[in-house]
Design a protein around this motif. Structure first.
Motif, PDB file in Angstrom:
ATOM      1  N   PHE A 142       0.838  -1.194   0.000  1.00  0.00           N
ATOM      2  CA  PHE A 142       0.000   0.000   0.000  1.00  0.00           C
ATOM      3  C   PHE A 142       0.876   1.247   0.000  1.00  0.00           C
ATOM      4  CE2 PHE A 142      -1.653  -3.482   2.498  1.00  0.00           C
ATOM      5  CZ  PHE A 142      -2.909  -3.704   1.950  1.00  0.00           C
ATOM      6  N   VAL A 143       0.367   2.309  -0.601  1.00  0.00           N
ATOM      7  CA  VAL A 143       1.015   3.616  -0.527  1.00  0.00           C
ATOM      8  C   VAL A 143       0.049   4.560   0.167  1.00  0.00           C
ATOM      9  CG1 VAL A 143       2.043   5.534  -1.791  1.00  0.00           C
ATOM     10  CG2 VAL A 143       2.287   3.198  -2.661  1.00  0.00           C
ATOM     11  N   LEU A 144       0.501   5.205   1.235  1.00  0.00           N
ATOM     12  CA  LEU A 144      -0.345   6.131   1.978  1.00  0.00           C
ATOM     13  C   LEU A 144      -0.417   7.482   1.278  1.00  0.00           C
ATOM     14  CD1 LEU A 144       0.909   5.330   5.595  1.00  0.00           C
ATOM     15  CD2 LEU A 144      -1.070   4.371   4.388  1.00  0.00           C
ATOM     16  N   GLU A 145      -1.303   8.326   1.748  1.00  0.00           N
ATOM     17  CA  GLU A 145      -1.500   9.639   1.118  1.00  0.00           C
ATOM     18  C   GLU A 145      -0.235  10.493   1.140  1.00  0.00           C
ATOM     19  OE1 GLU A 145      -6.186  10.746   1.687  1.00  0.00           O
ATOM     20  OE2 GLU A 145      -4.918  10.874   3.471  1.00  0.00           O
ATOM     21  N   ASP A 146       0.593  10.319   2.165  1.00  0.00           N
ATOM     22  CA  ASP A 146       1.819  11.128   2.236  1.00  0.00           C
ATOM     23  C   ASP A 146       2.972  10.500   1.457  1.00  0.00           C
ATOM     24  OD1 ASP A 146       2.615   8.991   3.795  1.00  0.00           O
ATOM     25  OD2 ASP A 146       3.004  10.159   5.619  1.00  0.00           O
ATOM     26  N   GLY A 147       2.702   9.396   0.751  1.00  0.00           N
ATOM     27  CA  GLY A 147       3.722   8.748  -0.062  1.00  0.00           C
ATOM     28  C   GLY A 147       4.441   7.598   0.616  1.00  0.00           C
ATOM     29  N   GLU A 148       4.194   7.399   1.907  1.00  0.00           N
ATOM     30  CA  GLU A 148       4.842   6.293   2.617  1.00  0.00           C
ATOM     31  C   GLU A 148       4.362   4.958   2.041  1.00  0.00           C
ATOM     32  OE1 GLU A 148       5.631   4.795   7.218  1.00  0.00           O
ATOM     33  OE2 GLU A 148       4.158   6.368   6.798  1.00  0.00           O
ATOM     34  N   ARG A 149       5.299   4.055   1.831  1.00  0.00           N
ATOM     35  CA  ARG A 149       5.007   2.776   1.199  1.00  0.00           C
ATOM     36  C   ARG A 149       5.119   1.646   2.206  1.00  0.00           C
ATOM     37  NH1 ARG A 149       8.197  -0.137  -3.525  1.00  0.00           N
ATOM     38  NH2 ARG A 149       6.499  -0.968  -4.807  1.00  0.00           N
ATOM     39  N   ILE A 150       4.132   0.774   2.226  1.00  0.00           N
ATOM     40  CA  ILE A 150       4.108  -0.381   3.126  1.00  0.00           C
ATOM     41  C   ILE A 150       4.029  -1.629   2.269  1.00  0.00           C
ATOM     42  CG2 ILE A 150       2.897  -1.521   5.027  1.00  0.00           C
ATOM     43  CD1 ILE A 150       1.633   1.281   5.596  1.00  0.00           C
ATOM     44  N   ARG A 151       4.977  -2.547   2.448  1.00  0.00           N
ATOM     45  CA  ARG A 151       5.025  -3.759   1.633  1.00  0.00           C
ATOM     46  C   ARG A 151       4.953  -4.993   2.526  1.00  0.00           C
ATOM     47  NH1 ARG A 151       4.434  -3.422  -3.793  1.00  0.00           N
ATOM     48  NH2 ARG A 151       5.986  -5.034  -4.180  1.00  0.00           N
ATOM     49  N   VAL A 152       4.220  -5.989   2.074  1.00  0.00           N
ATOM     50  CA  VAL A 152       4.095  -7.224   2.840  1.00  0.00           C
ATOM     51  C   VAL A 152       5.469  -7.865   3.046  1.00  0.00           C
ATOM     52  CG1 VAL A 152       3.093  -9.545   2.883  1.00  0.00           C
ATOM     53  CG2 VAL A 152       1.726  -7.612   2.041  1.00  0.00           C
ATOM     54  N   LEU A 153       6.257  -7.947   1.983  1.00  0.00           N
ATOM     55  CA  LEU A 153       7.562  -8.596   2.058  1.00  0.00           C
ATOM     56  C   LEU A 153       8.479  -7.912   3.063  1.00  0.00           C
ATOM     57  CD1 LEU A 153       9.573 -10.709   0.987  1.00  0.00           C
ATOM     58  CD2 LEU A 153      10.194  -9.067  -0.801  1.00  0.00           C
ATOM     59  N   LYS A 154       8.507  -6.610   3.049  1.00  0.00           N
ATOM     60  CA  LYS A 154       9.455  -5.844   3.867  1.00  0.00           C
ATOM     61  C   LYS A 154       8.960  -5.627   5.291  1.00  0.00           C
ATOM     62  CE  LYS A 154       9.662  -1.464   2.943  1.00  0.00           C
ATOM     63  NZ  LYS A 154       9.194  -0.760   4.180  1.00  0.00           N
ATOM     64  N   ASP A 155       7.651  -5.465   5.455  1.00  0.00           N
ATOM     65  CA  ASP A 155       7.127  -4.960   6.726  1.00  0.00           C
ATOM     66  C   ASP A 155       6.378  -5.974   7.581  1.00  0.00           C
ATOM     67  OD1 ASP A 155       7.997  -2.211   6.415  1.00  0.00           O
ATOM     68  OD2 ASP A 155       6.519  -2.073   4.808  1.00  0.00           O
ATOM     69  N   TRP A 156       6.068  -7.151   7.053  1.00  0.00           N
ATOM     70  CA  TRP A 156       5.284  -8.111   7.825  1.00  0.00           C
ATOM     71  C   TRP A 156       5.974  -8.482   9.145  1.00  0.00           C
ATOM     72  CZ3 TRP A 156       0.468  -9.831   7.850  1.00  0.00           C
ATOM     73  CH2 TRP A 156       0.164 -10.983   8.563  1.00  0.00           C
TER      74      TRP A 156
END
Length: 232
Positions: A170-184
């Motif tokens: 997902f990419v948040l409104e402020d541009g921050e990116r959340i990835r399953v692979l990296k952040d789980w």
């Protein structure tokens, strides 16, 4: 004999009440009426899955409900693309409540489940953990005429009939990116958010698979409308 008469009267009363609700003669709020059309924006309750199930039996009803969502789509012609592969009552999604990294196809019923998940799980989770909404839903794809895990001797995947979507991040409104692979497994707000949206998806999809399921899902969530219930 007296007990039989009492039981018969009870059956008649219950049958009459059911008929009254279905016909509209007895006024029941739509949220609590099993035969009322599913309202995607209404707070989900124990009848939501039943109403979702009704969409699997009626293409017209499903399209009616999907048209009330904020998903931008066009209908896909019914067609077979290979043995046990193809599209039936499917749509090509250009945009959901968030943007998408690329258009994708889903069955109508899976698209309604997606709309419910975004409305009642994804958006609240993003606002809870980050104080903002999701701007972009990043995915690995939906339709693919293949077997489970691509194995020659396996059954067809739910992807083969556009019943599944693989969400990568997902990419948040402020541009921050959340990835399953990296952040789980990273801990903190990102990991907590990902677990919330994974677990919440089980309310509206039949199959929900994440990195907790196996290594093949280490980098994405698999959401599907299928014959089996699994949430892991």
């Amino acid at each position: 004999m007296r007990l039989l008469i009492v039981l018969l009267l009870l059956v008649l009363m219950i049958g009459g009440a059911i008929y009254g609700v279905r016909s509209g003669a007895i006024d029941v709020p739509p949220d609590w009426n099993p035969w009322a059309t599913l309202d995607v924006n209404a707070e989900p309750n124990f009848l939501t899955r039943y109403k979702l199930g009704r969409l699997s039996k009626s293409s017209e009803l499903c399209q009616q409900v999907l048209a009330t969502t904020n998903i931008e789509y066009e209908r896909v012609d019914n067609r077979m693309t290979g043995p046990a592969c193809g599209f039936f009552n499917a749509v090509r999604i250009q945009k959901t409540s968030s943007g998408v990294n690329k258009p994708f196809s889903l069955s109508c019923r899976a698209a309604v489940s997606l709309a419910l998940w975004e409305r009642h799980v994804l958006t609240p989770a993003a606002e809870k953990h980050f104080g903002q909404k999701v701007a972009t839903l990043e995915h690995f794809g939906s339709y693919s005429c293949r077997n489970v895990y691509g194995r020659a001797n396996a059954t067809r995947s739910q992807h083969a009939t556009a019943e599944a979507l693989d969400v990568a991040g997902f990419v948040l409104e402020d541009g921050e990116r959340i990835r399953v692979l990296k952040d789980w497994s990273a801990g903190g707000a990102h990991a907590a958010f990902l677990r919330d949206v994974r677990t919440g998806a089980c309310r509206f999809f039949d199959g929900v698979l994440s990195p907790d399921y196996n290594a093949a899902h280490r980098d994405h969530f698999h959401f599907d409308r299928g014959p089996y219930r699994v949430c892991r």
